[in-house]
Scaffold this motif. Structure first.
Motif, PDB file in Angstrom:
ATOM      1  N   ASP A 219      24.150  58.980 123.350  1.00 48.99           N
ATOM      2  CA  ASP A 219      24.876  58.229 121.740  1.00 48.99           C
ATOM      3  C   ASP A 219      25.841  58.671 121.719  1.00 48.99           C
ATOM      4  O   ASP A 219      26.601  59.701 122.587  1.00 48.99           O
ATOM      5  CB  ASP A 219      23.982  58.784 120.658  1.00 48.99           C
ATOM      6  N   ILE A 220      26.607  58.297 120.864  1.00 45.51           N
ATOM      7  CA  ILE A 220      28.229  58.841 120.356  1.00 45.51           C
ATOM      8  C   ILE A 220      28.381  60.591 121.294  1.00 45.51           C
ATOM      9  O   ILE A 220      27.749  60.334 120.550  1.00 45.51           O
ATOM     10  CB  ILE A 220      28.842  58.032 119.593  1.00 45.51           C
TER      11      ILE A 220
ATOM     12  N   ALA B 108      20.225  58.991 121.869  1.00 45.13           N
ATOM     13  CA  ALA B 108      20.326  57.665 120.443  1.00 45.13           C
ATOM     14  C   ALA B 108      19.173  57.969 120.764  1.00 45.13           C
ATOM     15  O   ALA B 108      18.615  57.126 119.011  1.00 45.13           O
ATOM     16  CB  ALA B 108      20.768  57.033 122.124  1.00 45.13           C
TER      17      ALA B 108
ATOM     18  N   TYR C  15      18.892  47.065 114.756  1.00 43.38           N
ATOM     19  CA  TYR C  15      18.017  46.744 114.258  1.00 43.38           C
ATOM     20  C   TYR C  15      17.501  46.373 113.722  1.00 43.38           C
ATOM     21  O   TYR C  15      15.768  46.367 112.920  1.00 43.38           O
ATOM     22  CB  TYR C  15      17.870  48.593 114.243  1.00 43.38           C
TER      23      TYR C  15
ATOM     24  N   VAL D 196      16.653  60.951 120.139  1.00 48.91           N
ATOM     25  CA  VAL D 196      16.016  61.796 119.407  1.00 48.91           C
ATOM     26  C   VAL D 196      15.809  62.049 117.943  1.00 48.91           C
ATOM     27  O   VAL D 196      16.109  60.531 117.574  1.00 48.91           O
ATOM     28  CB  VAL D 196      17.082  63.109 119.139  1.00 48.91           C
ATOM     29  N   PRO D 197      14.320  62.615 117.067  1.00 50.97           N
ATOM     30  CA  PRO D 197      14.092  63.736 117.893  1.00 50.97           C
ATOM     31  C   PRO D 197      12.742  62.716 118.263  1.00 50.97           C
ATOM     32  O   PRO D 197      12.227  62.128 118.138  1.00 50.97           O
ATOM     33  CB  PRO D 197      13.671  63.738 116.252  1.00 50.97           C
TER      34      PRO D 197
ATOM     35  N   VAL E 276      14.140  56.169 113.550  1.00 48.14           N
ATOM     36  CA  VAL E 276      14.888  57.332 112.877  1.00 48.14           C
ATOM     37  C   VAL E 276      15.224  58.371 113.284  1.00 48.14           C
ATOM     38  O   VAL E 276      14.772  58.698 114.527  1.00 48.14           O
ATOM     39  CB  VAL E 276      13.985  58.477 111.638  1.00 48.14           C
ATOM     40  N   PRO E 277      16.222  59.416 113.332  1.00 51.69           N
ATOM     41  CA  PRO E 277      17.303  58.853 111.855  1.00 51.69           C
ATOM     42  C   PRO E 277      18.382  57.579 112.614  1.00 51.69           C
ATOM     43  O   PRO E 277      18.306  57.437 113.794  1.00 51.69           O
ATOM     44  CB  PRO E 277      18.124  59.997 111.611  1.00 51.69           C
TER      45      PRO E 277
ATOM     46  N   THR F 280      23.233  58.778 113.270  1.00 52.16           N
ATOM     47  CA  THR F 280      23.087  59.295 114.763  1.00 52.16           C
ATOM     48  C   THR F 280      23.785  58.139 115.641  1.00 52.16           C
ATOM     49  O   THR F 280      24.996  58.333 116.646  1.00 52.16           O
ATOM     50  CB  THR F 280      22.926  60.232 115.621  1.00 52.16           C
ATOM     51  N   LYS F 281      23.120  56.666 115.435  1.00 50.34           N
ATOM     52  CA  LYS F 281      23.485  55.648 116.163  1.00 50.34           C
ATOM     53  C   LYS F 281      24.955  54.687 116.080  1.00 50.34           C
ATOM     54  O   LYS F 281      25.119  55.090 114.410  1.00 50.34           O
ATOM     55  CB  LYS F 281      22.381  55.013 116.118  1.00 50.34           C
ATOM     56  N   SER F 282      25.461  54.575 116.784  1.00 48.28           N
ATOM     57  CA  SER F 282      26.431  53.363 116.739  1.00 48.28           C
ATOM     58  C   SER F 282      25.929  51.758 116.045  1.00 48.28           C
ATOM     59  O   SER F 282      25.128  51.729 115.464  1.00 48.28           O
ATOM     60  CB  SER F 282      26.600  52.662 118.037  1.00 48.28           C
TER      61      SER F 282
END
Lengths: 270, 270
Positions: free
Chosen positions: A240-241, A38, B53, A40-41, B40-41, B44-46
């Motif tokens: 995260d998912i 969740a 956010y 990264v990076p 960021v990014p 990949t988040k729900s």
């Protein structure tokens, strides 16, 4: 104590290359892998923020009864290894020190190349670690931002990967390095292309392999390994998912990723 | 009211392509750009996390007195545009609807290609928006994960970019699309290579351009533009250390990025 698991964490999926080498070196051991997908990076975040995240994850893993913690993330190793080693009651291993030690042992020309993400290269963590071991060694660094997305896309052996490797690495070869540290946990997936690009004269140092070797040495020295007749179990936690982690992770481990659980560590006391 | 600024936000640096087109269309307007570089990014988040956010950022920008908000991020547009439009007292424009509308207007074959990040393609946001406008149009999608790192690296016109574009786009051309939506704010930087790869027969739809056009239309319709004799000022806020944003941002805007301020919005009420 020997029966406890080895804890491994990374900001995402990259640390699985370290897990893979640990499983190869110590197949009898249980492992718990934590990928902070969740957040990264880590490479773009400040050292303070990365240290806070690392402490939260370490706390989560220590509660699950681990006997040793591997910080399988270059950014977290650079930012928070000292703090983790001071705070935790178990051995903590980073990925930078083992790679640096190996590079110093291997080089003959005294010129070592280090490649990594922009964040790792900017931190000079490898250069500092190598200089601490041998101030005479010259360190030449190069950030290779496209290698991570290439590895995650699975483009590890095509023309795009080869051209990219030449663009990044030809300069290093011309500068006379005889040893090249793969200073990013994703890079072992590109080892073949990187090796072909720099040629036989340059010895590659795989931080994942070196880290696994260090883990095995420490556990053996402390008589903390499980009997070699055992077969380890492997658990994965992500923040995260899990879909993307599973897809890319299977590519990293050759399709042998087990069950992946999503957890929240917001507010976990570091 | 006309004297207030236009607010624009993105998860990072990509939305600057939208800012650039807005400044081109409306050079008299002040802008405030917000890049959530610490998180960021978003891809990949729900959707729940991205919406939280987005609300935090909108709250930050509304306090700085903006007259219109542009969600210059495909993931945030897909996840949170409805909520933002309901909650905010000002017009809110996303990047998906303008691109979709243009694609439907432009296609002759009725076959539209959409390219974007893995997250945007998985969300089907463009396909849904296009189908809402015209259910007859066939939408063929392709995720192009390497385009973002290529754009950020500045490799927009070399052999690596060309080979990558062929690997991603040749299939779309063979399927007979005559219109291709650049469904990611980074992609306008690769427009030349993408255009050469798909050939003259395929019309490119640049979401950044279309979004800027929509912003100009709305402000003019509401008599909310500043006099055209004015010269706008541009401010930038980011949530992590600005170095990377400045470096890549200057590449995006051709070296004309102004002052960038780092802010924290943790705990900002959405």
């Amino acid at each position: 104590m020997p029966w406890k698991a080895i804890g491994i964490f990374d900001s995402g999926v990259g640390g699985l290359t370290v897990l893979k080498e640990i499983v190869k070196a110590l197949p009898q051991e249980d492992t718990i892998y934590f990928g902070d997908t969740a957040r990264v990076p880590y490479g773009t975040k400040s050292p303070e923020t990365v240290t806070r995240y690392s402490l939260e994850i370490a706390s989560f893993l220590v509660k699950r009864d681990i006997k040793l913690l591997v910080v399988a993330c270059n950014t977290a190793s650079a930012a928070s290894l000292d703090v983790l080693q001071k705070k935790l009651p178990i051995p903590v291993i980073g990925v930078i020190e083992p790679g640096a030690r190996r590079a110093v042992a291997v080089t003959r020309s005294g010129k070592v190349g280090v490649i990594g993400t922009a964040g790792t290269i900017r931190s000079s963590a490898y250069a500092k670690a190598i200089k601490r071991l041998n101030p005479e060694v010259e360190v030449i660094t190069r950030a290779c931002p496209l290698f991570v997305p290439l590895a995650e896309e699975g483009w590890t052996d095509n023309e795009v990967a080869r051209l990219t490797a030449h663009a990044y690495l030809d300069g290093l070869r011309e500068e006379g390095v005889d040893t090249l540290v793969l200073g990013c946990t994703h890079y072992p997936l590109l080892k073949k292309v990187i090796g072909e690009t720099v040629g036989d004269g340059v010895k590659l140092v795989d931080s994942a392999e070196e880290t696994a070797r260090t883990v095995a040495e420490i556990l053996r020295a402390k008589a903390m390994t499980r009997p070699s007749s055992e077969q380890g179990n492997h658990h994965y936690y992500v923040t995260d998912i899990p879909a993307g982690f599973i897809r890319v992770g299977n590519r990293f481990l050759g399709g042998r990723l087990g069950d992946v659980y999503q957890v929240s560590i917001d507010g976990e006391k570091g």
